[in-house]
Enzyme design. Sequence first.
Site, PDB file in Angstrom:
ATOM      1  N   SER C  51      -7.705  82.439  25.611  1.00 15.09           N
ATOM      2  CA  SER C  51      -8.820  82.025  26.766  1.00 15.09           C
ATOM      3  C   SER C  51      -8.914  81.070  27.608  1.00 15.09           C
ATOM      4  O   SER C  51      -9.061  79.772  27.597  1.00 15.09           O
ATOM      5  CB  SER C  51     -10.075  82.322  25.810  1.00 15.09           C
ATOM      6  OG  SER C  51     -11.480  81.974  26.495  1.00 15.09           O
ATOM      7  N   GLY C  52      -8.813  81.631  28.817  1.00 16.88           N
ATOM      8  CA  GLY C  52      -8.368  80.629  30.034  1.00 16.88           C
ATOM      9  C   GLY C  52      -9.902  79.821  29.639  1.00 16.88           C
ATOM     10  O   GLY C  52      -9.749  78.539  29.421  1.00 16.88           O
ATOM     11  N   LEU C  53     -11.639  80.866  29.815  1.00 18.26           N
ATOM     12  CA  LEU C  53     -12.436  79.998  29.460  1.00 18.26           C
ATOM     13  C   LEU C  53     -12.601  78.774  28.560  1.00 18.26           C
ATOM     14  O   LEU C  53     -13.221  77.598  28.502  1.00 18.26           O
ATOM     15  CB  LEU C  53     -13.248  80.788  29.793  1.00 18.26           C
ATOM     16  CG  LEU C  53     -14.955  80.584  29.257  1.00 18.26           C
ATOM     17  CD1 LEU C  53     -15.264  79.082  31.124  1.00 18.26           C
ATOM     18  CD2 LEU C  53     -15.391  81.623  29.474  1.00 18.26           C
ATOM     19  N   ASP C  63     -12.939  76.323  34.259  1.00 19.23           N
ATOM     20  CA  ASP C  63     -12.256  77.574  34.341  1.00 19.23           C
ATOM     21  C   ASP C  63     -11.820  78.091  35.677  1.00 19.23           C
ATOM     22  O   ASP C  63     -11.707  79.282  36.246  1.00 19.23           O
ATOM     23  CB  ASP C  63     -12.630  78.566  33.959  1.00 19.23           C
ATOM     24  CG  ASP C  63     -11.845  79.900  33.984  1.00 19.23           C
ATOM     25  OD1 ASP C  63     -10.898  79.508  33.847  1.00 19.23           O
ATOM     26  OD2 ASP C  63     -12.702  81.042  33.353  1.00 19.23           O
ATOM     27  N   ASP C  90      -4.326  84.622  28.282  1.00 19.91           N
ATOM     28  CA  ASP C  90      -4.852  84.571  29.751  1.00 19.91           C
ATOM     29  C   ASP C  90      -4.560  83.834  30.634  1.00 19.91           C
ATOM     30  O   ASP C  90      -4.703  82.356  30.565  1.00 19.91           O
ATOM     31  CB  ASP C  90      -6.628  83.823  29.559  1.00 19.91           C
ATOM     32  CG  ASP C  90      -7.518  83.804  30.545  1.00 19.91           C
ATOM     33  OD1 ASP C  90      -6.808  84.586  31.429  1.00 19.91           O
ATOM     34  OD2 ASP C  90      -8.638  83.860  30.321  1.00 19.91           O
ATOM     35  N   ASP C  92      -4.403  83.621  33.728  1.00 17.37           N
ATOM     36  CA  ASP C  92      -5.373  83.214  35.274  1.00 17.37           C
ATOM     37  C   ASP C  92      -4.110  84.432  36.270  1.00 17.37           C
ATOM     38  O   ASP C  92      -4.195  85.323  35.669  1.00 17.37           O
ATOM     39  CB  ASP C  92      -5.353  82.143  35.863  1.00 17.37           C
ATOM     40  CG  ASP C  92      -6.437  81.442  34.685  1.00 17.37           C
ATOM     41  OD1 ASP C  92      -6.964  82.246  34.095  1.00 17.37           O
ATOM     42  OD2 ASP C  92      -5.923  80.441  34.870  1.00 17.37           O
ATOM     43  N   GLU C 119      -4.642  88.300  35.887  1.00 17.97           N
ATOM     44  CA  GLU C 119      -5.352  89.290  37.325  1.00 17.97           C
ATOM     45  C   GLU C 119      -5.658  89.038  38.078  1.00 17.97           C
ATOM     46  O   GLU C 119      -4.556  88.087  38.577  1.00 17.97           O
ATOM     47  CB  GLU C 119      -7.121  88.489  36.138  1.00 17.97           C
ATOM     48  CG  GLU C 119      -7.009  86.887  37.277  1.00 17.97           C
ATOM     49  CD  GLU C 119      -8.329  86.403  36.426  1.00 17.97           C
ATOM     50  OE1 GLU C 119      -8.555  86.165  34.943  1.00 17.97           O
ATOM     51  OE2 GLU C 119      -9.149  85.795  36.817  1.00 17.97           O
ATOM     52  N   LYS C 125      -8.425  80.863  40.859  1.00 16.36           N
ATOM     53  CA  LYS C 125      -9.446  80.984  40.451  1.00 16.36           C
ATOM     54  C   LYS C 125     -11.179  80.751  40.068  1.00 16.36           C
ATOM     55  O   LYS C 125     -11.185  79.667  39.874  1.00 16.36           O
ATOM     56  CB  LYS C 125      -8.721  82.137  39.447  1.00 16.36           C
ATOM     57  CG  LYS C 125      -8.808  80.971  38.040  1.00 16.36           C
ATOM     58  CD  LYS C 125      -9.137  81.826  36.601  1.00 16.36           C
ATOM     59  CE  LYS C 125     -10.472  82.562  36.403  1.00 16.36           C
ATOM     60  NZ  LYS C 125     -10.018  83.075  34.981  1.00 16.36           N
ATOM     61  N   ASN C 127     -13.965  81.311  37.469  1.00 17.78           N
ATOM     62  CA  ASN C 127     -14.463  82.647  36.580  1.00 17.78           C
ATOM     63  C   ASN C 127     -14.846  84.031  36.931  1.00 17.78           C
ATOM     64  O   ASN C 127     -15.854  84.293  37.337  1.00 17.78           O
ATOM     65  CB  ASN C 127     -15.337  81.885  35.482  1.00 17.78           C
ATOM     66  CG  ASN C 127     -15.529  82.295  34.127  1.00 17.78           C
ATOM     67  OD1 ASN C 127     -16.397  83.450  34.482  1.00 17.78           O
ATOM     68  ND2 ASN C 127     -14.686  82.608  32.941  1.00 17.78           N
ATOM     69  N   SER C 128     -14.713  85.185  35.911  1.00 18.98           N
ATOM     70  CA  SER C 128     -15.064  86.374  36.513  1.00 18.98           C
ATOM     71  C   SER C 128     -16.799  86.309  36.261  1.00 18.98           C
ATOM     72  O   SER C 128     -17.473  87.225  37.266  1.00 18.98           O
ATOM     73  CB  SER C 128     -14.092  87.327  36.141  1.00 18.98           C
ATOM     74  OG  SER C 128     -13.018  87.402  35.617  1.00 18.98           O
ATOM     75  N   ARG C 163      -5.210  92.618  34.606  1.00 19.77           N
ATOM     76  CA  ARG C 163      -6.186  92.877  34.645  1.00 19.77           C
ATOM     77  C   ARG C 163      -6.846  93.275  36.293  1.00 19.77           C
ATOM     78  O   ARG C 163      -6.287  91.968  37.110  1.00 19.77           O
ATOM     79  CB  ARG C 163      -6.919  91.411  34.041  1.00 19.77           C
ATOM     80  CG  ARG C 163      -8.730  90.818  33.996  1.00 19.77           C
ATOM     81  CD  ARG C 163      -8.421  90.146  33.378  1.00 19.77           C
ATOM     82  NE  ARG C 163     -10.189  89.196  33.568  1.00 19.77           N
ATOM     83  CZ  ARG C 163     -10.196  88.452  32.920  1.00 19.77           C
ATOM     84  NH1 ARG C 163      -9.465  87.862  32.072  1.00 19.77           N
ATOM     85  NH2 ARG C 163     -11.550  87.461  33.680  1.00 19.77           N
ATOM     86  N   HIS C 194     -11.761  95.145  33.582  1.00 20.67           N
ATOM     87  CA  HIS C 194     -12.773  94.047  32.971  1.00 20.67           C
ATOM     88  C   HIS C 194     -14.469  93.882  33.934  1.00 20.67           C
ATOM     89  O   HIS C 194     -14.113  94.626  35.064  1.00 20.67           O
ATOM     90  CB  HIS C 194     -12.435  92.442  33.990  1.00 20.67           C
ATOM     91  CG  HIS C 194     -13.155  91.492  33.137  1.00 20.67           C
ATOM     92  ND1 HIS C 194     -13.636  91.941  31.853  1.00 20.67           N
ATOM     93  CD2 HIS C 194     -13.247  89.983  33.573  1.00 20.67           C
ATOM     94  CE1 HIS C 194     -14.033  90.174  31.458  1.00 20.67           C
ATOM     95  NE2 HIS C 194     -14.303  89.523  32.256  1.00 20.67           N
TER      96      HIS C 194
END
Lengths: 309, 309, 309, 309
Positions: C51-53, C63, C90, C92, C119, C125, C127-128, C163, C194
């Site tokens: 996970s990037g986060l 992130d 991940d 990004d 994504e 980026k 974070n979503s 993504r 997502h």
Amino acid sequence: SDLSPSNDQLSKFTRLRRLLTGEGTNFIMEAHNGLSAKIVEEAGFDGIWASGLSISAALGVRDNNELSWTQVLDVLEFMSDASSLPILVDGDTGYGNFNNFRRLVKKLCQRQIAGVCIEDKVFPKTNSFLADNQQLAEIDEFCGKIKAGKDTQPDDDFSIVARIEALIAGRGIDEALRRAEAYAEAGADAIVIHSKKSDPDEILTFCRSWDHRIPVVLIPTKYYRTPTQTMKDARASLIIWANHNLRASIQAMRDTCATLMRDETLVDVEAAVAPLNDVFTLADASELEEAEKVYLAGGPQVEAVVLAA
Amino acid sequence: SDLSPSNDQLSKFTRLRRLLTGEGTNFIMEAHNGLSAKIVEEAGFDGIWASGLSISAALGVRDNNELSWTQVLDVLEFMSDASSLPILVDGDTGYGNFNNFRRLVKKLCQRQIAGVCIEDKVFPKTNSFLADNQQLAEIDEFCGKIKAGKDTQPDDDFSIVARIEALIAGRGIDEALRRAEAYAEAGADAIVIHSKKSDPDEILTFCRSWDHRIPVVLIPTKYYRTPTQTMKDARASLIIWANHNLRASIQAMRDTCATLMRDETLVDVEAAVAPLNDVFTLADASELEEAEKVYLAGGPQVEAVVLAA
Amino acid sequence: SDLSPSNDQLSKFTRLRRLLTGEGTNFIMEAHNGLSAKIVEEAGFDGIWASGLSISAALGVRDNNELSWTQVLDVLEFMSDASSLPILVDGDTGYGNFNNFRRLVKKLCQRQIAGVCIEDKVFPKTNSFLADNQQLAEIDEFCGKIKAGKDTQPDDDFSIVARIEALIAGRGIDEALRRAEAYAEAGADAIVIHSKKSDPDEILTFCRSWDHRIPVVLIPTKYYRTPTQTMKDARASLIIWANHNLRASIQAMRDTCATLMRDETLVDVEAAVAPLNDVFTLADASELEEAEKVYLAGGPQVEAVVLAA
Amino acid sequence: SDLSPSNDQLSKFTRLRRLLTGEGTNFIMEAHNGLSAKIVEEAGFDGIWASGLSISAALGVRDNNELSWTQVLDVLEFMSDASSLPILVDGDTGYGNFNNFRRLVKKLCQRQIAGVCIEDKVFPKTNSFLADNQQLAEIDEFCGKIKAGKDTQPDDDFSIVARIEALIAGRGIDEALRRAEAYAEAGADAIVIHSKKSDPDEILTFCRSWDHRIPVVLIPTKYYRTPTQTMKDARASLIIWANHNLRASIQAMRDTCATLMRDETLVDVEAAVAPLNDVFTLADASELEEAEKVYLAGGPQVEAVVLAA
């Protein structure tokens, strides 16, 4: 007094030095990455122990200098950037001879790492709780290393702590004292006397004989049942909780993984782990949000003026 | 006066700032690694240009942000450690938005890099001498980036130089001036006006109109035939010899490789290359030799005293 | 059949591809360093979500591409070395344009990372789960990136997962489907759809319309109450438990730090954390112990033979 | 024969092995970064010597393990990516004990470095041309290291070359032969016999006694006047031009810097250095230009199809 600088105004170097040389007994807590460094600070500790065992384990390798010293440095830089606390780093044997150690000291100071602890073994090291045949460094060689570090440090308050492995190596208290004396003469700011026994007797005997000539640091990982008052009475200046954030993580991740493997759903996991939002809070997401308002639009005073050419 | 600090006593930050803002025209020379940084210093220059093109080329990659910003930082750290000269680094577009640039500025200051030049293009960049369709950054966005950098820099004398690519992008002198004005307002310490023409006319016209409101830096890679006096008359504060150490190396290595391929012997090569001993001298081998005398034996004052326990 | 290779004999690349394209619904678990990767494997999972986060948070940064792509790569290398499980990273936005992504793909394959998820947003980026104004990439640009990655991957079974952030950006299901179609055409091996809503309706509606043209991956971090059977019925090929090892660690370290701050003793902590010996076991200390017997003495067949000169 | 694989189809590992074990005498040329690796290939050499001295010097540090092994690895990765030639790396002493060396071997193979040369001294090393008191490794310890490397290498054709420092340390030819025999027994694929004398007598005497039991590599940096035919007659399998690209660069950069300091103009420099355009050609700028046409627009087959939802 009111005129003395508050702790926050002092450099990280000075704050670690005061933890080592001040009155009474202080406590610092292990961290092994930026996140754990933040959590140690959040909890109210005054300093961080950057454990070599924990850093190695977190990255998935052994505590036998499998990491290069610059890989360790990279971890430390993230930790130093993540926390305002002073960090004492477990520098193993200094990653080579006096020259390697000089380079390490410079780089640590550049990254605002407040102090380094080096142990009197040979490179590559073996973790002190493993192996019975630990080879000790020659006293003169190790003293030269301490001296080289002290002569090199760009900040006067950077601390070099000499860790004595004589008890670990089964060489007895006299050898430990002989080394403590030599390392203090060479300029060490404090000593660690280390033991792998669950009984603190040899540690306490050493402390009585040493009589606090320079400050003593204890790492009661194995003799964890020893009452803290006993260590205070032995005049320990600093006590290190050396690897318990790492071990807490291991336990928690194992539990979480086991639950998810078994249940195949997050329903029962969500409440057991920190809220997602805390991940963002720990990273100070709001500071960036504020900054975006100022800088992404260019800010109020940044009006593009057409120049009369 | 005799009481003013000599150049050697000033920080790298202050020295670069003075090169930018002082009287007259100064010159800095490209370097791309620790060795070339040493050679620039040895030759007597007052500062170093850490060229993005040269650093990329030396590592074997393209000048299109193929290197990550931390890979560039690693090179810069070696350069900064290798030389006492102030370094102005070619920071491309700042490797992202204002937030990436803020992080870069902090890390540059930590490594004692004296200033950064950023250009008003978009990430990932294309080298200014390639491609005709260079996309410029929005003025407001770029001003926000400059301002974020200035607000972040821990040392007041760190310099942020804004490089204007309007002429490169074929957008004309008015656009260049409009951007120069905006970037100066945003806090830039100097500007680079860049051109890929062999004729300096557009550069000189710009300089006349700009009239030195903030200092101007020139990079005459393409208009190299322009007499230096002409650039002095245009009030250039700093002239950068931008990639000639790299290109000198390429030529020399090609010649040497060709000779060795053809002759299969070192006999004729030895005299054409720097003596082996100079490699050791450049690395200051004698300092280590002296240090070994002091520290490998522990040094005279580090006598292990046997403690009467 | 008995003649087909067992899972252990397949490459990491092939194993991830099978998790994505096989029958039924598979599960992979987040890890963020070598240690957590080991724990995921120990628990019995078939794959790892890098996970990037989590990686950012573990290192103490945001992130928002505060880490360079090579800093992420360094973490991934430790993870890949620490575990035999296939890792889906991940990635990004791919850290720039198609060229940056090509370089990433090569380096991931070199480190035996089995696949990458990118994504359709812009670098750097956000974070979503933060910000409402997420900017989406142009479809053509993102398809070019996917195609560049597929054309570059040295191993045929490396997977590129696209993504779709259209729902995150509030652009609706039609936009999400339009993008899914384009990304599948461009060569994506699977898609992630997502959502940041706690209600899975938009996800389930998408899945019905999409009808599994290429495999679908779900990340139910926000809609964690959704029964897993519902996601299976929606024909999810892969479900990712995306950040729960990290969040478990945070909770556990906070608890441990709080206890130690309050009690100033390890007595009550020891039993709550993993045993010290498990740290050594996780690092496979015994392998090194055995190897020392073979190699430190030179081994039996390494008899130095005196040569009759 | 026509059916045998051409050199280009062989792995880098196999090609280096053939340079070591084939008929006659081969030559490889020093490189120290991606750029010099490209130039060695451009000149027509069959392989590259990644010199520890040159890599250290290029980065601005000493050849005393001042670089960490991962910093060296980072340089090697750029070199390996920049050239299709097989690289033999100067691995000093292996950067520690057998376990450090095992890790190095794995990482070298992962980066497609074809072989490593290790020398029988102790960590941290001193350059062989400095210091008279070079300490040799114990034979058994060094044999264990070789054996550990051979047992670890994931590719059968990876080569481990054992460098004998007995003559450097003044220990004589018998000691050198004794070590050569032991290292060959331990599994070394070739040996380097090294000397710091300008007269090749001790080298030639060794070669006669050794009689090519396993291949011999020579590094005639100091005895550069020795006719190549003499070394061929001594049955050297490989001759290394060990640091001449670096030294050519030093000379050229010094000359260029001196000219620019004196003349303050590029006019006379331009013709003396490689053309600017060659910098782009060496980085293969045209490949990226072509790729942009394919991928930046998404490519022809990536038409976004509107899905009938």
